[in-house]
Design an enzyme around this catalytic site. Structure first.
Site: not given
Ligand SMILES: Cc1cc2nc3c(=O)[nH]c(=O)nc-3n(C[C@H](O)[C@H](O)[C@H](O)COP(=O)(O)OP(=O)(O)OC[C@H]3O[C@@H](n4cnc5c(N)ncnc54)[C@H](O)[C@@H]3O)c2cc1C
Length: 388
Positions: A25, A99, A211, A288
């Site tokens: 991370e 979160r 909520y 994502d």
């Molecule tokens: C307004 C809004 C509301 C939302 N509401 C919801 C909801 O109600 N329900 C739902 O299911 N989803 C919701 N989402 C979507 C959700 O927040 C994301 O889809 C989710 O957090 C994605 O998780 P992830 O692990 O793919 O990415 P992230 O949570 O973005 O995690 C990525 C991680 O990778 C790390 N990282 C980045 N680059 C590197 C690197 N080069 N080396 C090492 N580490 C790195 C970052 O620091 C981070 O910790 C919402 C999003 C938004 C914008």
């Protein structure tokens, strides 16, 4: 790599199947913004299967329904049954959670598993692969370079993924809309909006969701509205007066709620097609980085959690790694595209102008709470292949 919701869940799911995991991370501290997250049954089921049910139940809320109203009129348009109805229909709860609480529960679980090694404060800056494994280059904030080797790499570095381009070079597209997020103490909210329910307010070009989270003490607010530019900065502070001006026509209780936060954080919304493929050789994309989902269906984190369960299942079959990852990618392809498309469609429906919104409101009103829930049976009833 990436200890967000997707990376942490993947680490837990893989370690539960006996794999050794190194989770890398970039951040040094896990401070999540004060915002909420909806965890629908397709995701809560996976987390419960990982043994996180009791901790999540203590931290999460379970609203009884979504009440859909006209943003300016305040008139109720429709209702979606949540709470008991969701649990009975889909065998898993529809939770809402802070979160930070979810992150803490996942992180504590990961720290408690001997098979998971957590390396924080290191960004993955390079990734190479040969027939035998992958080699990662890690860079710390002070510029120190390290390397790490593994059988495979799971890229879960979020919507602005640097490493996704290895598999798919299509760029992020700005939506020219932004999600403004804030939290307020529940007791400060107008009495009509303090209930144990999710509020969804629809208006042309804008909508608001709220909520209760944090044991019901706090109300999470998300307001989506147009924006001109689009910022690279994720979660930048927003000027409350701009938000209030954009919602000047809101019905009185909503206007009062939107007037409460002294600070807002703003996320410029971006979209990008799901990666084709989601995995190649010994590298898999997850969450994502693979498939950002617009927040109009509350499924971004849920899909990352689903990905984690499917990935762990694919790697459990004893196949060579590239074949197992190809299976993961094939299993996910259609579902993630379908959900991305539904989220885009919901965005258009939520923000529709007069004509389309009249038809939308009539349909929602006619369906009633149980049938509104049933429309999403394909989404919430999902289970990973091979699960009970
Ligand atoms: C307004 C809004 C509301 C939302 N509401 C919801 C909801 O109600 N329900 C739902 O299911 N989803 C919701 N989402 C979507 C959700 O927040 C994301 O889809 C989710 O957090 C994605 O998780 P992830 O692990 O793919 O990415 P992230 O949570 O973005 O995690 C990525 C991680 O990778 C790390 N990282 C980045 N680059 C590197 C690197 N080069 N080396 C090492 N580490 C790195 C970052 O620091 C981070 O910790 C919402 C999003 C938004 C914008």
């Amino acid at each position: 790599m990436g200890a967000g919701i997707g990376g942490l869940t993947a680490a837990l799911a893989l370690s539960a199947r006996g794999h050794d995991v190194t989770l890398i991370e970039r951040r040094t501290a896990f401070s999540e913004v004060g915002a909420g997250l909806q965890l629908s049954p397709n995701a809560s089921r996976v987390l419960a299967d990982l043994g996180l049910g009791p901790a999540l139940r203590r931290a999460a809320g379970e609203p009884a329904r979504v009440c859909i109203r006209g943003l300016a009129s305040g008139r109720q348009i429709g209702e979606v049954a949540l709470g008991r109805a969701m649990r009975e229909r889909f065998g898993a709860p529809y939770w809402v959670i802070h979160r930070a609480d979810l992150q803490t529960i996942l992180l504590d679980a990961a720290r408690g598993r001997p098979g998971i090694r957590l390396l924080v404060g290191r960004a993955v800056t390079g990734l190479s692969e040969d027939g035998a494994g992958v080699a990662l280059t890690l860079e710390s904030g002070s510029g120190r370079i390290e390397t790490a080797a593994a059988d495979l790499a799971v890229v879960a570095d979020g919507v602005r993924s640097a490493l996704r381009a290895r598999l798919d070079r299509r760029r992020l597209r700005a939506l020219y809309q932004a999600a403004w997020r804030a939290t307020v103490p529940r007791e400060a909210a107008p009495p009509a909006l303090r209930g144990d329910e999710t509020g969804l307010w629809l208006g042309p070009g804008r909508h608001v969701v709220h909520y209760p989270i944090a044991g019901g003490r706090t109300i999470n607010l998300v307001a989506v509205m147009p924006e001109d530019g689009g910022s690279e900065e994720w979660g930048a502070p927003g000027d409350p007066s701009r938000l209030r001006a954009a919602f000047a026509d809101a019905a009185p209780p909503l206007a009062a709620l939107l007037g409460l936060p002294e600070s807002w954080l703003v996320w410029s919304l971006v979209d990008r097609p799901a990666a084709r493929p989601m995995a190649r050789g010994r590298v898999a994309l997850l969450g994502d980085s693979a498939h950002p989902v617009l927040p109009f269906l509350a499924q971004g984190a849920a899909l990352a959690i689903e990905d984690a369960a499917v990935l762990a299942g694919a790697l459990a079959g004893g196949q060579p790694v590239p074949a197992a990852l190809a299976r993961y990618a094939a299993d996910r392809a259609e579902r993630v595209r379908t959900i991305q498309a539904h989220a885009r469609r919901n965005g258009r429906l939520y923000h529709a102008g007069a004509l389309v919104s009249a038809a939308r409101d009539a349909v929602m009103g006619r369906l009633g709470p149980a049938r509104m829930t049933e429309r999403y049976a394909w989404l919430y009833g999902w289970r990973p292949l091979g699960s009970a």
